[in-house]
Design a protein around this motif. Structure first.
Motif, PDB file in Angstrom:
ATOM      1  N   LEU A 182     -10.269   1.279 -15.584  1.00 47.64           N
ATOM      2  CA  LEU A 182     -10.361   0.344 -16.960  1.00 47.64           C
ATOM      3  C   LEU A 182     -10.882  -0.860 -16.394  1.00 47.64           C
ATOM      4  O   LEU A 182     -11.585  -1.713 -17.178  1.00 47.64           O
ATOM      5  CB  LEU A 182      -8.840   0.143 -17.394  1.00 47.64           C
ATOM      6  N   GLY A 183     -10.447  -1.237 -15.171  1.00 46.70           N
ATOM      7  CA  GLY A 183     -10.754  -2.714 -14.676  1.00 46.70           C
ATOM      8  C   GLY A 183     -12.117  -2.630 -13.998  1.00 46.70           C
ATOM      9  O   GLY A 183     -12.541  -3.818 -13.267  1.00 46.70           O
ATOM     10  N   GLY A 184     -13.065  -1.776 -14.071  1.00 45.00           N
ATOM     11  CA  GLY A 184     -14.400  -1.433 -13.425  1.00 45.00           C
ATOM     12  C   GLY A 184     -14.564  -1.665 -11.824  1.00 45.00           C
ATOM     13  O   GLY A 184     -15.499  -2.266 -11.408  1.00 45.00           O
ATOM     14  N   TYR A 185     -13.450  -1.258 -11.175  1.00 45.18           N
ATOM     15  CA  TYR A 185     -13.658  -1.246  -9.701  1.00 45.18           C
ATOM     16  C   TYR A 185     -14.256  -0.257  -9.315  1.00 45.18           C
ATOM     17  O   TYR A 185     -14.609   0.866  -9.832  1.00 45.18           O
ATOM     18  CB  TYR A 185     -12.082  -1.029  -9.183  1.00 45.18           C
ATOM     19  N   ASP A 186     -15.058  -0.504  -8.156  1.00 48.16           N
ATOM     20  CA  ASP A 186     -16.051   0.666  -7.369  1.00 48.16           C
ATOM     21  C   ASP A 186     -15.278   1.520  -6.520  1.00 48.16           C
ATOM     22  O   ASP A 186     -15.376   2.589  -6.393  1.00 48.16           O
ATOM     23  CB  ASP A 186     -17.065  -0.278  -6.416  1.00 48.16           C
ATOM     24  N   VAL A 187     -14.233   1.070  -6.068  1.00 45.91           N
ATOM     25  CA  VAL A 187     -13.330   1.502  -5.047  1.00 45.91           C
ATOM     26  C   VAL A 187     -11.843   1.500  -5.187  1.00 45.91           C
ATOM     27  O   VAL A 187     -11.743   0.058  -5.526  1.00 45.91           O
ATOM     28  CB  VAL A 187     -13.639   1.364  -3.438  1.00 45.91           C
ATOM     29  N   TYR A 188     -10.925   2.408  -5.241  1.00 48.33           N
ATOM     30  CA  TYR A 188      -9.525   1.985  -4.984  1.00 48.33           C
ATOM     31  C   TYR A 188      -9.005   2.651  -3.869  1.00 48.33           C
ATOM     32  O   TYR A 188      -9.350   3.871  -3.480  1.00 48.33           O
ATOM     33  CB  TYR A 188      -8.835   2.159  -6.344  1.00 48.33           C
ATOM     34  N   MET A 189      -8.116   1.809  -3.025  1.00 42.18           N
ATOM     35  CA  MET A 189      -7.912   2.176  -1.899  1.00 42.18           C
ATOM     36  C   MET A 189      -6.221   2.463  -1.917  1.00 42.18           C
ATOM     37  O   MET A 189      -5.645   1.681  -2.356  1.00 42.18           O
ATOM     38  CB  MET A 189      -8.158   1.468  -0.880  1.00 42.18           C
ATOM     39  N   LEU A 190      -5.921   3.742  -1.429  1.00 40.51           N
ATOM     40  CA  LEU A 190      -4.341   4.128  -1.409  1.00 40.51           C
ATOM     41  C   LEU A 190      -3.842   4.213  -0.224  1.00 40.51           C
ATOM     42  O   LEU A 190      -4.057   5.027   0.672  1.00 40.51           O
ATOM     43  CB  LEU A 190      -4.250   5.645  -2.187  1.00 40.51           C
ATOM     44  N   ASP A 191      -2.744   3.327   0.057  1.00 41.54           N
ATOM     45  CA  ASP A 191      -2.337   2.942   1.447  1.00 41.54           C
ATOM     46  C   ASP A 191      -1.057   3.916   1.489  1.00 41.54           C
ATOM     47  O   ASP A 191      -0.130   3.595   0.955  1.00 41.54           O
ATOM     48  CB  ASP A 191      -1.855   1.854   1.792  1.00 41.54           C
ATOM     49  N   THR A 192      -0.962   5.175   1.842  1.00 46.22           N
ATOM     50  CA  THR A 192       0.191   5.891   1.746  1.00 46.22           C
ATOM     51  C   THR A 192       1.102   5.749   2.868  1.00 46.22           C
ATOM     52  O   THR A 192       0.866   5.142   3.586  1.00 46.22           O
ATOM     53  CB  THR A 192      -0.138   7.528   2.024  1.00 46.22           C
ATOM     54  N   ALA A 193       2.270   6.139   2.431  1.00 42.74           N
ATOM     55  CA  ALA A 193       3.476   5.852   3.492  1.00 42.74           C
ATOM     56  C   ALA A 193       3.438   6.754   4.918  1.00 42.74           C
ATOM     57  O   ALA A 193       2.849   7.850   4.778  1.00 42.74           O
ATOM     58  CB  ALA A 193       4.844   6.281   2.737  1.00 42.74           C
ATOM     59  N   GLY A 194       3.694   5.925   6.028  1.00 47.18           N
ATOM     60  CA  GLY A 194       3.883   6.721   7.032  1.00 47.18           C
ATOM     61  C   GLY A 194       5.157   7.190   7.573  1.00 47.18           C
ATOM     62  O   GLY A 194       6.333   6.597   7.309  1.00 47.18           O
ATOM     63  N   ARG A 195       5.257   8.065   8.471  1.00 47.62           N
ATOM     64  CA  ARG A 195       6.452   8.271   9.111  1.00 47.62           C
ATOM     65  C   ARG A 195       6.372   8.343  10.705  1.00 47.62           C
ATOM     66  O   ARG A 195       5.298   8.200  11.229  1.00 47.62           O
ATOM     67  CB  ARG A 195       6.995   9.867   8.915  1.00 47.62           C
ATOM     68  N   LEU A 196       7.617   8.430  11.304  1.00 50.66           N
ATOM     69  CA  LEU A 196       7.377   8.165  12.799  1.00 50.66           C
ATOM     70  C   LEU A 196       6.814   9.190  13.488  1.00 50.66           C
ATOM     71  O   LEU A 196       6.004   9.285  14.494  1.00 50.66           O
ATOM     72  CB  LEU A 196       8.859   7.664  13.465  1.00 50.66           C
ATOM     73  N   GLN A 197       7.005  10.486  12.816  1.00 50.41           N
ATOM     74  CA  GLN A 197       6.502  11.909  13.189  1.00 50.41           C
ATOM     75  C   GLN A 197       5.943  12.386  11.885  1.00 50.41           C
ATOM     76  O   GLN A 197       6.418  12.037  10.880  1.00 50.41           O
ATOM     77  CB  GLN A 197       7.511  12.777  13.932  1.00 50.41           C
ATOM     78  N   ILE A 198       5.032  13.464  12.192  1.00 46.29           N
ATOM     79  CA  ILE A 198       4.704  14.382  11.273  1.00 46.29           C
ATOM     80  C   ILE A 198       5.637  15.094  10.728  1.00 46.29           C
ATOM     81  O   ILE A 198       6.445  15.774  11.201  1.00 46.29           O
ATOM     82  CB  ILE A 198       3.448  15.179  11.303  1.00 46.29           C
ATOM     83  N   ASP A 199       6.027  15.069   9.370  1.00 49.21           N
ATOM     84  CA  ASP A 199       7.054  16.311   8.834  1.00 49.21           C
ATOM     85  C   ASP A 199       6.435  16.581   7.465  1.00 49.21           C
ATOM     86  O   ASP A 199       5.649  16.187   6.748  1.00 49.21           O
ATOM     87  CB  ASP A 199       8.482  15.388   8.635  1.00 49.21           C
ATOM     88  N   GLU A 200       7.275  17.604   7.053  1.00 50.04           N
ATOM     89  CA  GLU A 200       6.997  18.362   5.901  1.00 50.04           C
ATOM     90  C   GLU A 200       6.940  17.448   4.679  1.00 50.04           C
ATOM     91  O   GLU A 200       6.120  17.425   3.807  1.00 50.04           O
ATOM     92  CB  GLU A 200       7.832  19.562   5.662  1.00 50.04           C
ATOM     93  N   THR A 201       8.024  16.644   4.393  1.00 49.09           N
ATOM     94  CA  THR A 201       8.015  15.764   3.302  1.00 49.09           C
ATOM     95  C   THR A 201       6.779  14.905   2.999  1.00 49.09           C
ATOM     96  O   THR A 201       6.201  14.743   2.074  1.00 49.09           O
ATOM     97  CB  THR A 201       9.427  14.813   3.282  1.00 49.09           C
ATOM     98  N   LEU A 202       6.489  14.102   4.436  1.00 47.79           N
ATOM     99  CA  LEU A 202       5.496  13.287   4.337  1.00 47.79           C
ATOM    100  C   LEU A 202       3.986  14.257   3.982  1.00 47.79           C
ATOM    101  O   LEU A 202       3.419  13.604   2.889  1.00 47.79           O
ATOM    102  CB  LEU A 202       5.137  12.682   5.910  1.00 47.79           C
ATOM    103  N   MET A 203       3.834  15.296   4.480  1.00 51.84           N
ATOM    104  CA  MET A 203       2.741  15.898   4.306  1.00 51.84           C
ATOM    105  C   MET A 203       2.774  16.386   2.547  1.00 51.84           C
ATOM    106  O   MET A 203       1.564  16.249   2.210  1.00 51.84           O
ATOM    107  CB  MET A 203       2.493  17.309   5.022  1.00 51.84           C
ATOM    108  N   LYS A 204       3.495  16.642   2.127  1.00 53.36           N
ATOM    109  CA  LYS A 204       3.826  17.370   0.776  1.00 53.36           C
ATOM    110  C   LYS A 204       3.379  16.201  -0.160  1.00 53.36           C
ATOM    111  O   LYS A 204       2.832  16.369  -0.928  1.00 53.36           O
ATOM    112  CB  LYS A 204       5.320  17.814   0.444  1.00 53.36           C
ATOM    113  N   GLU A 205       3.825  14.993   0.258  1.00 51.14           N
ATOM    114  CA  GLU A 205       3.685  13.933  -0.831  1.00 51.14           C
ATOM    115  C   GLU A 205       2.402  13.568  -0.588  1.00 51.14           C
ATOM    116  O   GLU A 205       1.684  13.256  -1.734  1.00 51.14           O
ATOM    117  CB  GLU A 205       4.554  12.531  -0.364  1.00 51.14           C
ATOM    118  N   VAL A 206       1.558  13.487   0.560  1.00 47.26           N
ATOM    119  CA  VAL A 206       0.316  13.194   0.629  1.00 47.26           C
ATOM    120  C   VAL A 206      -0.693  14.233  -0.046  1.00 47.26           C
ATOM    121  O   VAL A 206      -1.518  13.918  -0.620  1.00 47.26           O
ATOM    122  CB  VAL A 206      -0.232  12.816   2.229  1.00 47.26           C
ATOM    123  N   GLU A 207      -0.242  15.602   0.199  1.00 46.67           N
ATOM    124  CA  GLU A 207      -0.886  16.585  -0.626  1.00 46.67           C
ATOM    125  C   GLU A 207      -0.852  16.337  -1.999  1.00 46.67           C
ATOM    126  O   GLU A 207      -1.851  16.519  -2.920  1.00 46.67           O
ATOM    127  CB  GLU A 207      -0.394  17.871  -0.457  1.00 46.67           C
TER     128      GLU A 207
END
Ligand code: GDP
Length: 297
Positions: A182-207
Protein backbone atom coordinates in the motif's frame (compact mmCIF):
# COMPACT_ATOMS: atom_id res chain seq x y z
CA UNK A 1 41.10 -10.49 9.16
CA UNK A 2 43.47 -12.47 7.00
CA UNK A 3 46.67 -11.09 8.51
CA UNK A 4 48.03 -14.37 9.86
CA UNK A 5 47.12 -16.38 6.79
CA UNK A 6 48.51 -13.69 4.57
CA UNK A 7 51.77 -13.63 6.48
CA UNK A 8 52.11 -17.41 6.43
CA UNK A 9 51.45 -17.68 2.71
CA UNK A 10 53.74 -14.73 2.05
CA UNK A 11 56.58 -16.63 3.74
CA UNK A 12 55.96 -19.79 1.69
CA UNK A 13 55.79 -17.93 -1.60
CA UNK A 14 58.80 -15.74 -0.85
CA UNK A 15 60.92 -18.84 -0.53
CA UNK A 16 59.37 -20.34 -3.64
CA UNK A 17 59.91 -17.33 -5.89
CA UNK A 18 63.49 -16.88 -4.69
CA UNK A 19 64.35 -20.43 -5.56
CA UNK A 20 64.55 -20.02 -9.34
CA UNK A 21 64.27 -23.54 -10.69
CA UNK A 22 61.58 -25.66 -9.07
CA UNK A 23 61.01 -29.38 -8.98
CA UNK A 24 57.60 -30.99 -8.50
CA UNK A 25 58.86 -31.93 -5.05
CA UNK A 26 59.53 -28.26 -4.17
CA UNK A 27 55.98 -27.41 -5.18
CA UNK A 28 54.60 -30.27 -3.10
CA UNK A 29 56.53 -29.15 -0.03
CA UNK A 30 55.30 -25.58 -0.42
CA UNK A 31 51.72 -26.77 -0.84
CA UNK A 32 51.94 -28.82 2.32
CA UNK A 33 52.77 -25.59 4.13
CA UNK A 34 49.86 -23.86 2.39
CA UNK A 35 47.56 -26.59 3.66
CA UNK A 36 48.74 -26.15 7.24
CA UNK A 37 48.32 -22.37 6.94
CA UNK A 38 44.73 -22.82 5.69
CA UNK A 39 43.87 -25.19 8.52
CA UNK A 40 45.34 -22.79 11.04
CA UNK A 41 43.11 -20.09 9.58
CA UNK A 42 40.19 -22.39 10.49
CA UNK A 43 39.37 -23.37 6.93
CA UNK A 44 37.51 -26.69 7.00
CA UNK A 45 39.60 -29.77 6.27
CA UNK A 46 37.92 -30.95 3.04
CA UNK A 47 38.10 -27.42 1.61
CA UNK A 48 41.81 -27.10 2.45
CA UNK A 49 42.47 -30.55 1.00
CA UNK A 50 40.60 -29.90 -2.25
CA UNK A 51 42.22 -26.52 -2.58
CA UNK A 52 45.75 -27.89 -2.34
CA UNK A 53 44.88 -30.75 -4.67
CA UNK A 54 43.56 -28.39 -7.32
CA UNK A 55 46.65 -26.19 -7.10
CA UNK A 56 48.94 -29.20 -7.17
CA UNK A 57 47.35 -30.58 -10.32
CA UNK A 58 47.88 -27.30 -12.10
CA UNK A 59 51.30 -26.49 -10.68
CA UNK A 60 53.24 -29.68 -11.12
CA UNK A 61 54.48 -30.98 -14.41
CA UNK A 62 56.39 -29.42 -17.27
CA UNK A 63 54.54 -26.19 -17.95
CA UNK A 64 55.11 -24.56 -14.58
CA UNK A 65 58.36 -26.03 -13.30
CA UNK A 66 60.07 -25.51 -16.64
CA UNK A 67 58.89 -21.93 -17.02
CA UNK A 68 61.23 -18.98 -16.43
CA UNK A 69 59.45 -17.85 -13.27
CA UNK A 70 58.02 -21.02 -11.76
CA UNK A 71 57.48 -19.56 -8.27
CA UNK A 72 55.38 -16.72 -9.63
CA UNK A 73 53.37 -19.15 -11.70
CA UNK A 74 52.51 -21.10 -8.58
CA UNK A 75 51.45 -17.90 -6.80
CA UNK A 76 49.22 -17.05 -9.76
CA UNK A 77 47.61 -20.49 -9.64
CA UNK A 78 46.99 -20.12 -5.89
CA UNK A 79 45.46 -16.69 -6.49
CA UNK A 80 43.09 -18.03 -9.17
CA UNK A 81 42.14 -20.99 -7.04
CA UNK A 82 41.42 -18.72 -4.04
CA UNK A 83 39.12 -16.66 -6.20
CA UNK A 84 37.48 -19.82 -7.41
CA UNK A 85 36.61 -21.14 -3.94
CA UNK A 86 35.42 -17.70 -2.87
CA UNK A 87 33.22 -17.28 -5.90
CA UNK A 88 32.05 -20.85 -6.54
CA UNK A 89 30.12 -21.78 -9.65
CA UNK A 90 27.06 -19.72 -8.95
CA UNK A 91 26.02 -16.22 -9.73
CA UNK A 92 27.53 -13.10 -8.22
CA UNK A 93 26.31 -11.69 -4.97
CA UNK A 94 23.84 -9.05 -6.10
CA UNK A 95 20.46 -8.99 -4.42
CA UNK A 96 17.37 -9.88 -6.40
CA UNK A 97 14.99 -7.18 -5.42
CA UNK A 98 13.35 -6.00 -8.63
CA UNK A 99 9.68 -6.83 -8.19
CA UNK A 100 8.35 -4.32 -5.69
CA UNK A 101 7.74 -4.82 -2.89
CA UNK A 102 10.55 -7.37 -2.57
CA UNK A 103 10.73 -9.15 0.78
CA UNK A 104 14.15 -9.76 2.33
CA UNK A 105 14.17 -12.20 5.22
CA UNK A 106 17.00 -11.76 7.73
CA UNK A 107 17.76 -14.89 9.76
CA UNK A 108 20.39 -16.05 12.20
CA UNK A 109 21.27 -16.73 15.79
CA UNK A 110 20.91 -14.11 18.49
CA UNK A 111 23.89 -11.82 18.81
CA UNK A 112 25.21 -12.56 15.32
CA UNK A 113 24.49 -9.02 14.20
CA UNK A 114 21.12 -9.47 12.51
CA UNK A 115 19.44 -6.26 13.60
CA UNK A 116 22.56 -4.17 13.01
CA UNK A 117 22.93 -5.70 9.53
CA UNK A 118 19.25 -5.12 8.74
CA UNK A 119 19.83 -1.43 9.47
CA UNK A 120 23.09 -1.31 7.50
CA UNK A 121 21.55 -2.98 4.48
CA UNK A 122 18.41 -0.83 4.61
CA UNK A 123 20.60 2.27 4.67
CA UNK A 124 22.67 0.99 1.78
CA UNK A 125 19.62 0.11 -0.33
CA UNK A 126 18.15 3.54 0.38
CA UNK A 127 21.25 5.62 -0.22
CA UNK A 128 23.15 3.65 -2.86
CA UNK A 129 20.30 1.98 -4.74
CA UNK A 130 17.64 4.62 -4.27
CA UNK A 131 15.11 2.11 -2.91
CA UNK A 132 12.24 2.88 -0.57
CA UNK A 133 12.69 0.45 2.29
CA UNK A 134 10.39 -0.62 5.13
CA UNK A 135 11.84 -2.58 8.07
CA UNK A 136 9.93 -4.75 10.53
CA UNK A 137 11.12 -6.66 13.57
CA UNK A 138 9.45 -10.03 14.07
CA UNK A 139 11.07 -10.56 17.45
CA UNK A 140 8.05 -10.98 19.68
CA UNK A 141 10.09 -12.54 22.46
CA UNK A 142 12.15 -9.50 23.30
CA UNK A 143 9.97 -6.39 23.14
CA UNK A 144 13.18 -4.34 23.29
CA UNK A 145 14.20 -5.79 19.93
CA UNK A 146 11.29 -4.14 18.14
CA UNK A 147 12.16 -0.86 19.85
CA UNK A 148 15.81 -1.30 18.88
CA UNK A 149 14.90 -1.52 15.19
CA UNK A 150 12.55 1.45 15.43
CA UNK A 151 15.31 3.57 16.99
CA UNK A 152 17.77 2.39 14.34
CA UNK A 153 15.23 3.31 11.65
CA UNK A 154 14.94 6.85 13.00
CA UNK A 155 18.73 7.15 13.10
CA UNK A 156 19.26 6.11 9.50
CA UNK A 157 16.06 7.62 8.12
CA UNK A 158 14.37 4.36 7.14
CA UNK A 159 10.71 3.63 7.95
CA UNK A 160 9.79 0.84 10.34
CA UNK A 161 6.47 -0.93 10.66
CA UNK A 162 4.50 0.47 13.65
CA UNK A 163 4.67 -1.89 16.62
CA UNK A 164 1.41 -3.65 17.56
CA UNK A 165 1.50 -5.65 20.78
CA UNK A 166 0.28 -9.26 20.82
CA UNK A 167 0.83 -10.19 17.17
CA UNK A 168 2.59 -13.36 16.07
CA UNK A 169 5.68 -13.23 13.85
CA UNK A 170 3.60 -14.33 10.85
CA UNK A 171 0.97 -11.66 11.54
CA UNK A 172 3.66 -8.98 11.67
CA UNK A 173 5.19 -10.29 8.43
CA UNK A 174 1.80 -10.15 6.68
CA UNK A 175 1.18 -6.65 7.96
CA UNK A 176 4.61 -5.59 6.69
CA UNK A 177 3.79 -7.00 3.27
CA UNK A 178 0.47 -5.16 3.21
CA UNK A 179 2.00 -1.88 4.33
CA UNK A 180 4.86 -2.24 1.83
CA UNK A 181 2.35 -2.80 -0.97
CA UNK A 182 0.00 0.00 0.00
CA UNK A 183 2.83 2.38 0.84
CA UNK A 184 4.66 1.88 -2.46
CA UNK A 185 7.86 0.53 -0.93
CA UNK A 186 10.44 -1.22 -3.13
CA UNK A 187 11.73 -3.52 -0.42
CA UNK A 188 10.57 -4.72 2.99
CA UNK A 189 13.02 -6.30 5.35
CA UNK A 190 11.94 -8.76 8.02
CA UNK A 191 14.29 -9.02 10.99
CA UNK A 192 13.39 -12.39 12.51
CA UNK A 193 13.98 -13.40 16.12
CA UNK A 194 17.23 -15.16 16.90
CA UNK A 195 17.98 -17.81 19.49
CA UNK A 196 21.19 -18.68 21.25
CA UNK A 197 21.11 -22.03 19.50
CA UNK A 198 19.28 -23.46 16.55
CA UNK A 199 16.09 -25.05 17.79
CA UNK A 200 12.94 -26.47 16.26
CA UNK A 201 10.68 -23.66 17.43
CA UNK A 202 12.92 -21.04 15.87
CA UNK A 203 13.12 -22.92 12.57
CA UNK A 204 9.39 -23.60 12.46
CA UNK A 205 8.61 -19.93 13.02
CA UNK A 206 11.04 -18.83 10.31
CA UNK A 207 9.54 -21.41 7.94
CA UNK A 208 6.04 -20.08 8.60
CA UNK A 209 7.19 -16.52 7.94
CA UNK A 210 8.97 -17.64 4.78
CA UNK A 211 5.81 -19.35 3.52
CA UNK A 212 3.72 -16.28 4.33
CA UNK A 213 5.81 -13.80 2.30
CA UNK A 214 7.85 -15.87 -0.15
CA UNK A 215 11.08 -13.87 0.25
CA UNK A 216 13.17 -12.83 -2.73
CA UNK A 217 16.27 -13.05 -0.57
CA UNK A 218 16.82 -14.96 2.65
CA UNK A 219 20.06 -13.75 4.18
CA UNK A 220 21.77 -15.55 7.00
CA UNK A 221 23.65 -13.18 9.27
CA UNK A 222 26.41 -14.97 11.11
CA UNK A 223 29.42 -14.00 13.20
CA UNK A 224 32.53 -14.41 11.05
CA UNK A 225 34.72 -14.74 14.13
CA UNK A 226 33.21 -18.15 14.86
CA UNK A 227 35.00 -19.72 11.89
CA UNK A 228 33.85 -23.23 11.06
CA UNK A 229 30.89 -22.88 13.42
CA UNK A 230 29.58 -20.10 11.16
CA UNK A 231 29.71 -22.53 8.25
CA UNK A 232 27.86 -25.20 10.23
CA UNK A 233 25.17 -22.69 11.19
CA UNK A 234 24.80 -21.77 7.52
CA UNK A 235 24.44 -25.41 6.52
CA UNK A 236 21.70 -25.93 9.08
CA UNK A 237 19.73 -22.84 8.15
CA UNK A 238 20.09 -23.66 4.49
CA UNK A 239 18.92 -27.23 5.01
CA UNK A 240 15.88 -26.15 7.00
CA UNK A 241 14.70 -22.96 5.35
CA UNK A 242 16.87 -22.41 2.29
CA UNK A 243 19.06 -19.31 2.29
CA UNK A 244 20.06 -17.26 -0.74
CA UNK A 245 23.18 -15.76 0.76
CA UNK A 246 25.28 -15.04 3.81
CA UNK A 247 26.39 -11.90 5.58
CA UNK A 248 29.53 -12.45 7.65
CA UNK A 249 29.76 -9.97 10.50
CA UNK A 250 32.68 -8.85 12.67
CA UNK A 251 35.11 -9.21 9.80
CA UNK A 252 36.79 -6.14 11.27
CA UNK A 253 37.80 -8.31 14.23
CA UNK A 254 40.85 -10.51 14.57
CA UNK A 255 39.27 -13.72 13.33
CA UNK A 256 41.29 -16.05 11.19
CA UNK A 257 39.19 -15.82 8.05
CA UNK A 258 38.26 -19.48 7.77
CA UNK A 259 34.52 -18.83 7.56
CA UNK A 260 35.00 -16.62 4.52
CA UNK A 261 37.12 -19.23 2.78
CA UNK A 262 34.98 -22.29 3.52
CA UNK A 263 31.46 -20.85 3.25
CA UNK A 264 30.93 -21.06 -0.49
CA UNK A 265 32.63 -24.42 -0.96
CA UNK A 266 30.74 -26.08 1.90
CA UNK A 267 27.29 -24.52 1.59
CA UNK A 268 27.23 -23.55 -2.10
CA UNK A 269 25.78 -20.20 -1.01
CA UNK A 270 27.49 -16.89 -1.69
CA UNK A 271 28.74 -14.45 0.91
CA UNK A 272 26.95 -11.31 -0.21
CA UNK A 273 28.20 -8.79 2.32
CA UNK A 274 30.64 -8.51 5.17
CA UNK A 275 30.17 -6.45 8.33
CA UNK A 276 33.25 -4.36 9.05
CA UNK A 277 32.25 -2.59 12.26
CA UNK A 278 29.37 -1.42 14.43
CA UNK A 279 28.62 1.77 12.50
CA UNK A 280 25.73 1.86 10.08
CA UNK A 281 27.93 2.31 7.03
CA UNK A 282 30.32 -0.53 7.93
CA UNK A 283 28.94 -2.98 5.39
CA UNK A 284 30.91 -4.01 2.31
CA UNK A 285 30.01 -6.14 -0.67
CA UNK A 286 32.02 -9.33 -0.79
CA UNK A 287 34.28 -9.31 -3.80
CA UNK A 288 36.21 -12.58 -4.30
CA UNK A 289 38.85 -10.88 -6.42
CA UNK A 290 39.66 -8.28 -3.81
CA UNK A 291 39.60 -10.80 -0.98
CA UNK A 292 41.97 -13.15 -2.82
CA UNK A 293 44.26 -10.20 -3.46
CA UNK A 294 44.12 -9.22 0.21
CA UNK A 295 45.02 -12.74 1.32
CA UNK A 296 48.01 -12.90 -0.96
CA UNK A 297 49.10 -9.41 0.14
P1 GDP B 1 21.33 -9.72 16.69
O1 GDP B 1 20.99 -10.28 18.04
O2 GDP B 1 21.75 -10.78 15.76
O3 GDP B 1 20.27 -8.85 16.12
O4 GDP B 1 22.65 -8.84 16.92
P2 GDP B 1 22.83 -7.27 16.95
O5 GDP B 1 22.57 -6.67 15.63
O6 GDP B 1 22.09 -6.69 18.12
O7 GDP B 1 24.42 -7.16 17.17
C1 GDP B 1 25.07 -7.65 18.32
C2 GDP B 1 26.33 -6.84 18.56
O8 GDP B 1 27.26 -7.03 17.52
C3 GDP B 1 26.08 -5.35 18.61
O9 GDP B 1 26.84 -4.78 19.66
C4 GDP B 1 26.58 -4.85 17.26
O10 GDP B 1 27.02 -3.51 17.29
C5 GDP B 1 27.72 -5.80 16.99
N1 GDP B 1 28.02 -5.97 15.56
C6 GDP B 1 27.18 -6.30 14.54
N2 GDP B 1 27.83 -6.37 13.36
C7 GDP B 1 29.13 -6.07 13.62
C8 GDP B 1 30.32 -5.98 12.80
O11 GDP B 1 30.34 -6.21 11.58
N3 GDP B 1 31.48 -5.65 13.45
C9 GDP B 1 31.52 -5.41 14.81
N4 GDP B 1 32.69 -5.07 15.35
N5 GDP B 1 30.42 -5.48 15.59
C10 GDP B 1 29.25 -5.81 15.01
Amino acid sequence: MFENLSERLGGVFDRLTKQGALSDEDVKTALREVRVALLEADVSLPVARDFVKAVQEKATGQAVTKSITPGQQVVKIVHDELQHILRGEGEPGELKIDNAPAPILMVGLQGGGKTTTTGKLAKRLTEKNGKRVLMASLDIYRPAAQQQLAILGTQIGVDTLPIVAGESAVQIAKRAKQQATLGGYDVYMLDTAGRLQIDETLMKEVEDVRDAVNPRETLLVVDGLTGQVAVEVAEEFDGKIGITGVVLTRMDGDGRGGAALSMRAVTGKPIKFVGMGEKMDALETFEPERVAGRILG
